[in-house]
Motif scaffolding. Structure first.
Motif: not given
Length: 439
Positions: A163-167, A209-214
């Motif tokens: 997930y950190i690839v994007v930022p 990250f928000y979508v992942f959390d949801r």
């Protein structure tokens, strides 16, 4: 250009406050009166306005002092938790924010044809430097808050790296833009589009990250519901067995005088073998089969009897009153087990910590028998905490905190009723009101 620069500065202030607020939210519950999405938004926007005003003063001393006041006020004014622990996490958050700025300065100060002083003199480069710092802080905050296992939004290292690839890629683009010897003096539509796209990319990184959390939250809730359904089905079968045993016991008691009469007649005629045969055939086992008729509903009666026995074994005083008019026929058996079982279990868990723990259960009807009411009162000793409307448990298993109450609320809502929890001065009250369907 001033409008764009100001807009980005406003965005940066909001983003910075959001990062701090989100970081604190991962470790501390909000105070109950502030636990509302609109209130959270007002907290973030209000503090963002304060940060923007402080930044507008262009004073490093005022900035350092004011930022501590703003964020400490937000942490200690809006969140609950131990003072030492909150102070520790505040120092950690401040270190992340300051470290991000330091690393950004180092990365953007590497000798090149487009040096740091040139970046600072160019408005667009200054904007990118600001966005770069905030994006770097976002990455560090997410790494730190997602590694501990006791947080609600934890993520394993492998997923975090994906997930950190994007930022990270966006950060690389920003560094490249800062060092590219591009003419930023004139402002064209393509450069405005570049700035706008960069801001959207940062927002997109947050949303990733928000979508992942949801998704994780939804998946976890589904798993918990599946486990809860399996548990309730097992409990339903158990209570049915208990009810069957109670019926057999009641039948035995009903016919007991006939057996005694037969035994008496056999004894009068000195037929000892017949007496022994009858007693042996009865296979009387009264230990642990006592059952009190609390109400007319077979399943509810079995549940209340079992909970009362459990309370007695734990040394908890339990008082139960069920009015004859009380109706639970409109509720499915599995849902009735979930509602009554969870609320009484939670009440006993809290009362168990008290010196003289007690649980009082009242079931009655209101408004001319239009509503069934369940009222469960217990005392408690531990501090009651909530996060996002969910009660946090004091048990070691923090991951399932408040699941029971949430399930009860969901079930009660399904039947058109509502659940209310009130607690103060060491007394907790759960009130369930369910409409009674007219025949």
């Amino acid at each position: 250009m001033d409008i764009i620069s100001r807009s980005v500065q406003v965005f940066a202030c909001i983003f910075e406050v959001y990062l701090m607020f989100d970081f604190f939210s991962s470790f501390f519950p909000l105070k109950e009166k502030l636990n509302d999405k609109y209130t959270k938004l007002m907290i973030v926007l209000g503090n963002s306005a304060c940060v923007f005003v402080v930044n507008s003063l262009n004073s490093s001393v005022a900035n350092i002092v004011a930022m501590q006041v703003i964020y400490l006020s937000m942490l200690f004014g809006a969140f609950m938790g131990g003072r030492f622990k909150r102070t520790l996490y505040y120092i950690m958050a401040t270190a992340i924010m300051a470290g991000s700025e330091f690393i950004a300065i180092v990365l953007l100060s590497v000798p090149s044809d487009f040096a740091m002083n040139q970046i600072q003199q160019n408005p667009i480069s200054t904007i990118y430097s600001l966005l770069f710092v905030k994006l770097l802080a976002f990455i560090f905050f997410n790494v730190v808050k997602r590694i501990p296992k006791n947080t609600s939004n934890k993520m394993d290292i492998k997923n975090l790296m994906l997930y950190i690839v994007v930022p990270m890629s966006m950060m690389g683009i920003m560094i490249s833009i800062a060092y590219l010897n591009i003419d930023f003096v004139s402002l064209g539509i393509e450069k405005i589009l570049l700035i706008f796209s960069s801001v959207l990319a940062i927002v997109g990184s947050v949303l990733t990250f928000y979508v992942f959390d949801r998704y994780s939250s939804t998946t976890e809730k589904l798993q918990q519901q599946e486990l809860m359904i399996a548990k309730l089905e097992m409990e339903e079968r158990y209570y049915e067995q208990v009810e069957q045993m109670n019926q057999e016991h009641a039948s035995l008691l009903h016919d007991f005088h006939h057996y005694l009469k037969t035994i008496g007649e056999a004894a009068a005629e000195n037929k000892d073998e017949d007496v022994l045969s009858i007693v042996s055939e009865l296979k009387i086992q009264v230990i642990g089969t006592e059952s009190v008729i609390i109400c007319g509903h077979r399943l509810l009666n079995a549940i209340l009897n079992e909970k009362k026995k459990d309370a007695e074994q734990k040394g908890i005083s339990m008082y139960i009153t069920v009015e004859p008019e009380f109706s639970a026929e409109q509720i499915r058996d599995i849902d009735l087990i979930a509602i009554v079982g969870n609320l009484i279990d939670n009440a006993m868990e809290a009362a168990l910590d008290c010196k003289e723990g007690y649980v009082k259960i009242y079931m009655y009807v209101q408004n001319e028998s239009r509503f069934s009411v369940m009222k469960i009162i217990n005392n408690y000793r531990e501090e009651i905490r909530q996060k996002d409307g969910i009660f946090l448990t004091s048990k070691a298993d923090k991951e399932k905190h408040g699941i029971g109450i949430q399930n009860v609320k969901s079930i009660v809502t399904k039947y058109g009723g509502f659940l209310q929890n009130v607690y103060e001065n060491g007394i907790f009250t759960s009130l369930v009101i369910l409409p009674i369907k007219e025949a």
